[in-house]
Design an enzyme around this catalytic site. Structure first.
Site, PDB file in Angstrom:
ATOM      1  N   LYS A   1     -19.019  10.596 -16.982  1.00 13.14           N
ATOM      2  CA  LYS A   1     -18.332  10.342 -15.708  1.00 13.14           C
ATOM      3  C   LYS A   1     -17.099  11.211 -15.582  1.00 13.14           C
ATOM      4  O   LYS A   1     -16.412  11.469 -16.583  1.00 13.14           O
ATOM      5  CB  LYS A   1     -17.904   8.868 -15.635  1.00 13.14           C
ATOM      6  CG  LYS A   1     -18.866   7.990 -14.871  1.00 13.14           C
ATOM      7  CD  LYS A   1     -18.209   6.653 -14.573  1.00 13.14           C
ATOM      8  CE  LYS A   1     -19.024   5.777 -13.659  1.00 13.14           C
ATOM      9  NZ  LYS A   1     -18.348   4.496 -13.400  1.00 13.14           N
TER      10      LYS A   1
ATOM     11  N   HIS B   1      -7.827  -5.122  -8.391  1.00 18.76           N
ATOM     12  CA  HIS B   1      -8.076  -5.434  -9.804  1.00 18.76           C
ATOM     13  C   HIS B   1      -7.048  -6.458 -10.312  1.00 18.76           C
ATOM     14  O   HIS B   1      -7.389  -7.413 -10.999  1.00 18.76           O
ATOM     15  CB  HIS B   1      -7.908  -4.178 -10.676  1.00 18.76           C
ATOM     16  CG  HIS B   1      -8.872  -3.066 -10.425  1.00 18.76           C
ATOM     17  ND1 HIS B   1      -8.465  -1.805 -10.037  1.00 18.76           N
ATOM     18  CD2 HIS B   1     -10.229  -2.994 -10.543  1.00 18.76           C
ATOM     19  CE1 HIS B   1      -9.522  -1.007  -9.926  1.00 18.76           C
ATOM     20  NE2 HIS B   1     -10.597  -1.708 -10.219  1.00 18.76           N
TER      21      HIS B   1
END
Ligand code: ADP
Length: 166
Positions: free
Chosen positions: A46, A22
């Site tokens: 989630k 990332h």
């Protein structure tokens, strides 16, 4: 090199937790875009390993460790199309690691465009050494007491060790 056109970019994701993959993308994006907005998803359906607050804190701590300046991080429960719109239709940035990412990312980008035709998605590739790297992988290695120092900053290693109790 000719002057690149300066736009802002929105980088949405789970970042559960942030990895060198990332961060590699964020560093590349900073060279192209005027401002990078990292958007940490908070999706109630989630199951995340870290809370959204912890994920944001780890991103900021990673920036400090790696001298990454001038990148904003925010938490959002919204649709990514709404996030882009709120940032003046800044393009969405997503990472492409391998062919396996392509189908999902293709579906997401075209669905976003179908929701609002002004939404564009840009794809960036990390350095070859991070193409296999994912948050799930580092969580798994860390849960078994493995060394993840090549994959994530020190603050992330420490936070994972603390959660796993190792
Ligand atoms: P999401 O749940 O939205 O996929 P992730 O945090 O797993 O959240 O990923 C966010 C974005 O970052 C995705 O576009 C993903 O492809 C990209 N990404 C994740 N790991 C890497 C990596 N190692 N190299 C490049 N891009 C990556």
């Amino acid at each position: 090199m000719p002057e690149r056109r300066k736009l802002n970019v929105v980088y949405p994701g789970s970042f559960d937790p942030v990895t060198f993959g990332h961060l590699d993308l964020i560093i590349r994006a900073r060279d192209i875009f005027q401002k990078v907005f990292v958007v940490v998803a908070h999706n109630s359906s989630k199951n995340y390993f870290f809370t959204s607050g912890e994920r944001v804190k780890l991103i900021y701590e990673s920036f400090k460790e790696m001298d990454i300046e001038d990148v904003e991080v925010e938490i959002s429960e919204k649709l990514i199309t709404d996030i882009s719109r709120e940032h003046g239709y800044a393009p969405l940035m997503r990472g492409l690691r391998a062919v396996s990412d392509f189908e999902y990312e293709f579906q997401m980008a075209l669905t976003s465009r179908r929701i609002d035709k002004k939404i564009e998605t840009v794809f960036m590739m990390p350095s070859a050494s991070y193409t296999y790297l994912s948050s799930s992988l580092i969580k798994e290695i860390s849960s078994m007491g493995g060394d993840i120092s090549k994959f994530a900053p020190k603050c992330v290693i420490k936070a994972l060790k603390k959660k796993h109790g190792n």
